[in-house]
Design an enzyme around this catalytic site. Structure first.
Site, PDB file in Angstrom:
ATOM      1  N   GLU A   1     -11.039   0.673  -3.653  1.00  0.00           N
ATOM      2  CA  GLU A   1     -11.382   0.324  -2.273  1.00  0.00           C
ATOM      3  C   GLU A   1     -12.031   1.520  -1.572  1.00  0.00           C
ATOM      4  O   GLU A   1     -11.501   2.632  -1.611  1.00  0.00           O
ATOM      5  CB  GLU A   1     -10.074  -0.078  -1.569  1.00  0.00           C
ATOM      6  CG  GLU A   1     -10.225  -0.553  -0.132  1.00  0.00           C
ATOM      7  CD  GLU A   1      -8.855  -0.995   0.434  1.00  0.00           C
ATOM      8  OE1 GLU A   1      -7.913  -1.261  -0.351  1.00  0.00           O
ATOM      9  OE2 GLU A   1      -8.742  -1.052   1.667  1.00  0.00           O
TER      10      GLU A   1
ATOM     11  N   ASP B   1     -13.847  -1.824   2.566  1.00  0.00           N
ATOM     12  CA  ASP B   1     -12.971  -2.005   3.722  1.00  0.00           C
ATOM     13  C   ASP B   1     -13.749  -1.501   4.948  1.00  0.00           C
ATOM     14  O   ASP B   1     -14.448  -2.281   5.625  1.00  0.00           O
ATOM     15  CB  ASP B   1     -11.662  -1.214   3.471  1.00  0.00           C
ATOM     16  CG  ASP B   1     -10.710  -1.168   4.665  1.00  0.00           C
ATOM     17  OD1 ASP B   1     -11.068  -1.648   5.747  1.00  0.00           O
ATOM     18  OD2 ASP B   1      -9.590  -0.628   4.524  1.00  0.00           O
TER      19      ASP B   1
ATOM     20  N   SER C   1       0.855  -1.184   0.000  1.00  0.00           N
ATOM     21  CA  SER C   1       0.000   0.000   0.000  1.00  0.00           C
ATOM     22  C   SER C   1       0.890   1.232   0.000  1.00  0.00           C
ATOM     23  O   SER C   1       1.710   1.405   0.900  1.00  0.00           O
ATOM     24  CB  SER C   1      -0.886  -0.049   1.251  1.00  0.00           C
ATOM     25  OG  SER C   1      -1.672   1.109   1.347  1.00  0.00           O
TER      26      SER C   1
ATOM     27  N   LYS D   1     -10.046  -7.367   7.219  1.00  0.00           N
ATOM     28  CA  LYS D   1      -9.067  -7.028   8.264  1.00  0.00           C
ATOM     29  C   LYS D   1      -9.621  -7.586   9.559  1.00  0.00           C
ATOM     30  O   LYS D   1     -10.656  -7.110  10.043  1.00  0.00           O
ATOM     31  CB  LYS D   1      -8.938  -5.514   8.402  1.00  0.00           C
ATOM     32  CG  LYS D   1      -8.207  -4.816   7.284  1.00  0.00           C
ATOM     33  CD  LYS D   1      -8.158  -3.318   7.558  1.00  0.00           C
ATOM     34  CE  LYS D   1      -7.538  -2.590   6.382  1.00  0.00           C
ATOM     35  NZ  LYS D   1      -7.722  -1.124   6.500  1.00  0.00           N
TER      36      LYS D   1
ATOM     37  N   ASP E   1      -7.130   2.992  -3.181  1.00  0.00           N
ATOM     38  CA  ASP E   1      -7.881   3.011  -1.919  1.00  0.00           C
ATOM     39  C   ASP E   1      -8.158   4.456  -1.530  1.00  0.00           C
ATOM     40  O   ASP E   1      -7.224   5.229  -1.290  1.00  0.00           O
ATOM     41  CB  ASP E   1      -7.059   2.315  -0.821  1.00  0.00           C
ATOM     42  CG  ASP E   1      -7.825   2.176   0.498  1.00  0.00           C
ATOM     43  OD1 ASP E   1      -8.987   2.627   0.575  1.00  0.00           O
ATOM     44  OD2 ASP E   1      -7.244   1.598   1.444  1.00  0.00           O
TER      45      ASP E   1
ATOM     46  N   LYS F   1      -0.939  -0.905  -4.481  1.00  0.00           N
ATOM     47  CA  LYS F   1      -2.165  -0.166  -4.136  1.00  0.00           C
ATOM     48  C   LYS F   1      -1.790   1.288  -3.890  1.00  0.00           C
ATOM     49  O   LYS F   1      -0.903   1.560  -3.083  1.00  0.00           O
ATOM     50  CB  LYS F   1      -2.797  -0.798  -2.895  1.00  0.00           C
ATOM     51  CG  LYS F   1      -3.773   0.069  -2.112  1.00  0.00           C
ATOM     52  CD  LYS F   1      -4.531  -0.760  -1.085  1.00  0.00           C
ATOM     53  CE  LYS F   1      -4.694  -0.038   0.235  1.00  0.00           C
ATOM     54  NZ  LYS F   1      -5.405  -0.884   1.242  1.00  0.00           N
TER      55      LYS F   1
ATOM     56  N   LYS G   1      -2.898   4.929  -2.531  1.00  0.00           N
ATOM     57  CA  LYS G   1      -3.877   5.688  -1.761  1.00  0.00           C
ATOM     58  C   LYS G   1      -4.286   6.890  -2.608  1.00  0.00           C
ATOM     59  O   LYS G   1      -3.423   7.541  -3.232  1.00  0.00           O
ATOM     60  CB  LYS G   1      -3.230   6.159  -0.449  1.00  0.00           C
ATOM     61  CG  LYS G   1      -2.984   5.021   0.537  1.00  0.00           C
ATOM     62  CD  LYS G   1      -4.306   4.462   1.051  1.00  0.00           C
ATOM     63  CE  LYS G   1      -4.093   3.554   2.243  1.00  0.00           C
ATOM     64  NZ  LYS G   1      -5.376   3.051   2.793  1.00  0.00           N
TER      65      LYS G   1
ATOM     66  N   GLY H   1      -4.408  -4.699   5.783  1.00  0.00           N
ATOM     67  CA  GLY H   1      -3.406  -4.493   6.824  1.00  0.00           C
ATOM     68  C   GLY H   1      -3.650  -3.193   7.552  1.00  0.00           C
ATOM     69  O   GLY H   1      -4.380  -2.321   7.062  1.00  0.00           O
TER      70      GLY H   1
HETATM   71  O1  OSB Z   1      -7.318   1.506   4.416  1.00  0.00           O
HETATM   72  O2  OSB Z   1      -6.253  -0.252   4.070  1.00  0.00           O
HETATM   73  C1  OSB Z   1      -6.357   0.803   4.664  1.00  0.00           C
HETATM   74  C2  OSB Z   1      -3.291   1.371   6.868  1.00  0.00           C
HETATM   75  C3  OSB Z   1      -3.881   1.918   7.980  1.00  0.00           C
HETATM   76  C4  OSB Z   1      -5.238   2.136   7.991  1.00  0.00           C
HETATM   77  C5  OSB Z   1      -6.023   1.797   6.882  1.00  0.00           C
HETATM   78  C6  OSB Z   1      -5.427   1.226   5.758  1.00  0.00           C
HETATM   79  C7  OSB Z   1      -4.039   1.049   5.745  1.00  0.00           C
HETATM   80  C8  OSB Z   1      -3.299   0.564   4.586  1.00  0.00           C
HETATM   81  C9  OSB Z   1      -1.950  -0.062   4.833  1.00  0.00           C
HETATM   82  O3  OSB Z   1      -3.668   0.692   3.451  1.00  0.00           O
HETATM   83  C10 OSB Z   1      -2.001  -1.538   4.749  1.00  0.00           C
HETATM   84  C11 OSB Z   1      -0.747  -2.184   5.315  1.00  0.00           C
HETATM   85  O4  OSB Z   1       0.223  -2.303   4.579  1.00  0.00           O
HETATM   86  O5  OSB Z   1      -0.745  -2.568   6.501  1.00  0.00           O
HETATM   87 MG    MG Z   2      -8.470   0.452   2.998  1.00  0.00          MG
END
Ligand code: OSB
Ligand code: MG
Length: 366
Positions: free
Chosen positions: A212, A237, A133, A261, A187, A159, A161, A289
């Site tokens: 996402e 999510d 991510s 998650k 995302d 991914k 953001k 994650g």
């Molecule tokens: O939205 O998936 C998410 C991290 C913290 C809070 C929300 C998210 C995330 C990530 C990182 O996208 C995922 C990871 O590598 O742990």
């Molecule tokens: Mg997410």
């Protein structure tokens, strides 16, 4: 199983680089660890609640408070990990806190029984493909450097953001530089509204695996409307906090993919239920994650090995997050992480590292 007591330990884990999302920038994680002590074994877990309630309503101080004040007193004297969720059911919400309690109990139980998390959950493979991510950056060149570095490390899926103002251009730049074969997804962390549908539809040109959580967490109906206007599959999510939410989202057509998650939905047992439900309904799932340390990562990697996890997860190697992990580092081999095979989550904190990062510890005798 009888629990002697529980330790709530807080650790400070600086990230190797700031991680920016549409809801904020993380530079360090303030992590709550739960250690469950029984006469036969100890179990560990990591609570995924962040320092501030920006991703969801939970936050780490609140999670520690609800665990000590309400969750631990609600546990029966003699328990099986499978009873924890039911015992905690009268307490509303606080799923990340509940997941941390259940996971530590489950780890202790499996360690005592000599069974691995993967085997217990029903893992179908010994290693899992890994995605990464990538946070919002200050510039496109900086983003391309970061993505190039991760691809060089072997990550099989990227991914990005996104947020309004950082969406079509970064996606186009990554496609132009790295080509159409890269598995790519985005995302939004709930940063858009249905009035942005035309803008989001411009992402259709880039052949993304999924988008996402484009809209608000509590808006399954609007996600269903958006789904009719996008070719890019919608993945949820934040919206999915239970198997019931997953069933509602599937029935409404709000998504065709779910990011599981375990912290967000109250634990690994609920995660397995959502996996089973999605598998029966042709909905792909993948393991999300929350910037976990090796303790949370170990359990996530086991979950990601279940047969319905057909897309690469946000299960990156330790060094993507932390210079020094609290466990032996998870390292990518050929774009994959190995599923731990030892008893329970299969990893332990390294005592000297744990001591160094600990900011407080509290023993609660039960
Ligand atoms: O939205 O998936 C998410 C991290 C913290 C809070 C929300 C998210 C995330 C990530 C990182 O996208 C995922 C990871 O590598 O742990
Ligand atoms: Mg997410």
């Amino acid at each position: 199983m009888k629990i002697t007591g529980v330790e709530l330990r807080r650790i400070a884990m600086p990230l190797v680089a700031p991680f920016r999302t549409s809801f904020g920038t993380e530079t360090s994680r303030d992590v709550l660890l739960v250690r469950v002590v029984t006469p036969d074994a100890e179990g560990w877990s990591e609570c995924v609640a962040m320092a501030e309630p920006l991703y969801s309503s939970e936050y780490v101080d609140g999670a520690a408070e609800v665990i000590r004040r309400f969750l631990l007193p609600a546990l029966p004297k003699n328990l099986d990990a499978g009873d924890v969720a039911r015992a905690l059911e009268p307490i509303k919400g606080h799923r990340m806190a509940k997941a941390a309690v259940e996971t530590a109990v489950l780890d202790a139980q499996l360690k005592a029984a000599g069974e691995s998390f993967g085997r217990f959950l029903g893992a179908a493979r010994s290693r899992v493909p890994c995605g990464v991510s990538v946070g919002i950056m200050d510039s496109i060149p900086q983003l391309l450097d970061a993505v190039g570095g991760y691809l060089d490390e072997g990550y099989v899926r990227i991914k990005l953001k996104i947020e309004p103002g950082w969406d079509v251009e970064p996606v186009r730049a990554v496609r132009e530089r790295f080509g159409d074969d890269v598995l790519l997804q985005v995302d939004a962390n709930a940063a858009y509204s249905l009035t942005d549908a035309r803008r989001l539809a411009r992402l259709d040109a880039f052949d993304l695996l999924l988008i996402e959580q484009p809209l608000a967490n509590d808006d399954l109906v609007q996600h269903a409307k958006l789904a009719t206007r996008l070719r890019t599959p919608i993945c949820l999510d934040e919206s999915i906090e239970s198997a019931e939410h997953a069933a509602a989202a599937i029935a409404l057509g709000s998504c065709s993919i779910i990011n599981i998650k375990p912290g967000r939905i109250g634990g690994y047992l609920e995660a397995r239920r959502i996996h089973d439900l999605c598998r029966a309904n042709g909905i792909a799932v993948w393991c999300g994650g929350m910037l976990e340390t090796g303790l949370g990562r170990a359990a996530n990697v086991a979950l990601a090995a279940l047969p319905g996890f057909t897309l690469p997860g946000d299960t990156s190697g330790s060094r993507r997050y932390y210079a020094t992990d609290v466990t032996e580092p998870f390292e990518l081999v050929d774009g994959h992480l190995e599923v731990p095979s030892g008893p329970g989550i299969g990893v332990e904190p390294i005592p000297s590292v744990l001591d160094e990062v600990t900011t407080s510890a509290e023993w609660i005798a039960l």
